[in-house]
Design a protein around this motif. Sequence first.
Motif, mmCIF file in Angstrom:
data_model
loop_
_atom_site.group_PDB
_atom_site.id
_atom_site.type_symbol
_atom_site.label_atom_id
_atom_site.label_comp_id
_atom_site.label_asym_id
_atom_site.label_seq_id
_atom_site.Cartn_x
_atom_site.Cartn_y
_atom_site.Cartn_z
ATOM 1 N N TRP A 197 45.223 33.909 58.386
ATOM 2 C CA TRP A 197 46.118 33.204 59.312
ATOM 3 C C TRP A 197 46.458 31.818 58.789
ATOM 4 C CZ3 TRP A 197 42.810 34.858 64.118
ATOM 5 C CH2 TRP A 197 43.246 36.118 64.566
ATOM 6 N N ARG A 221 50.078 30.189 60.135
ATOM 7 C CA ARG A 221 50.237 30.566 61.549
ATOM 8 C C ARG A 221 49.374 29.737 62.489
ATOM 9 N NH1 ARG A 221 49.543 36.920 61.646
ATOM 10 N NH2 ARG A 221 49.611 36.506 63.888
ATOM 11 N N TYR A 233 46.162 27.229 68.129
ATOM 12 C CA TYR A 233 47.032 28.334 68.509
ATOM 13 C C TYR A 233 47.419 29.101 67.248
ATOM 14 C CZ TYR A 233 51.103 30.859 70.178
ATOM 15 O OH TYR A 233 51.998 31.851 70.465
ATOM 16 N N LYS A 289 49.958 31.592 65.827
ATOM 17 C CA LYS A 289 51.301 32.088 66.144
ATOM 18 C C LYS A 289 51.329 33.627 66.100
ATOM 19 C CE LYS A 289 56.072 31.090 64.853
ATOM 20 N NZ LYS A 289 56.628 32.407 64.511
ATOM 21 N N ASP A 290 51.897 34.221 67.127
ATOM 22 C CA ASP A 290 52.088 35.676 67.220
ATOM 23 C C ASP A 290 50.787 36.488 67.300
ATOM 24 O OD1 ASP A 290 54.830 35.347 67.157
ATOM 25 O OD2 ASP A 290 54.896 35.422 64.960
ATOM 26 N N ALA A 291 49.656 35.815 67.463
ATOM 27 C CA ALA A 291 48.397 36.563 67.623
ATOM 28 C C ALA A 291 48.344 37.138 69.034
ATOM 29 C CB ALA A 291 47.202 35.645 67.386
ATOM 30 N N VAL A 292 47.553 38.208 69.187
ATOM 31 C CA VAL A 292 47.382 38.805 70.513
ATOM 32 C C VAL A 292 46.124 38.194 71.142
ATOM 33 C CG1 VAL A 292 46.984 40.946 71.789
ATOM 34 C CG2 VAL A 292 48.518 40.933 69.807
ATOM 35 N N TYR A 293 46.315 37.495 72.238
ATOM 36 C CA TYR A 293 45.198 36.853 72.923
ATOM 37 C C TYR A 293 44.750 37.678 74.127
ATOM 38 C CZ TYR A 293 45.469 32.565 70.200
ATOM 39 O OH TYR A 293 45.432 31.655 69.170
ATOM 40 N N GLU A 352 43.704 41.479 63.170
ATOM 41 C CA GLU A 352 44.886 42.230 62.734
ATOM 42 C C GLU A 352 44.631 43.034 61.463
ATOM 43 O OE1 GLU A 352 47.717 39.112 62.263
ATOM 44 O OE2 GLU A 352 47.820 38.717 64.423
#
Length: 215
Positions: free
Chosen positions: A183, A188, A197, A199-203, A213
């Motif tokens: 990351w 990201r 934060y 970016k675009d990660a699933v929390y 991922e």
Amino acid sequence: MNIGILISGRGSNLEAILKANKEGKIKSNIKVVISNKEHARGLKIANDYGVKAVYINPSDFSDREEFDKRLIQELEKYSVDLVVLAGYMRILSDVFIEKFEGRLLNIHPSLIPAFQGLKPQKKAVEYGVMYSGCTVHFVTKELDNGPIIIQAVVPVLPDDTEDTLEKRILKYEHRIYPQAIKWFEDGRISLNGRKVYVKDAVYGTLPTNPKLEDF
Ligand code: GRF
């Protein structure tokens, strides 16, 4: 991106990162592995992966700061952009942390801020918590307390010992650390005060948050 990794011992996290690099999951150049312990197994692992392995003896230096300046010099030789602590068992001086702040990562085998410092798995077992885990975080001047990138949670079982809990946690260390590095190299990760934060990660997922991922 160029990466330098600092170790002191076994090097299992180092190995997970080198493996991810070899498989092309982490794309950066891992330029150098530095140990403050001459016989660290991690130095051998670095050699096996064809990565430059350097031992720097702390007793050659008058104090912590002088040693850390030598570390900085070694890392600068390789134009390192990111410094990864992988079982590096020496407190870093402010000079070092200021030099690499924002691009200096560590992994700690607890859910910080619980059980910072030494022997976190033993402390977790003795405390009687039902969950523990591991954390990848940015390094700041406060020990094991920088902004958190990712955590993995594992259960603590009634008959756990320090050793059994360590093994359960370690499996996740080997996944969340390469993921966090990936990351970072992909640009990201952003930082707002203490908050990270990706970016675009699933929390909002278990057992890791954010969700893994690639690992
Ligand atoms: C790991 O548990 C890591 O979280 C901690 O030190 C240990 C190092 O293990 N900071 P290894 O050298 O990576 O096997």
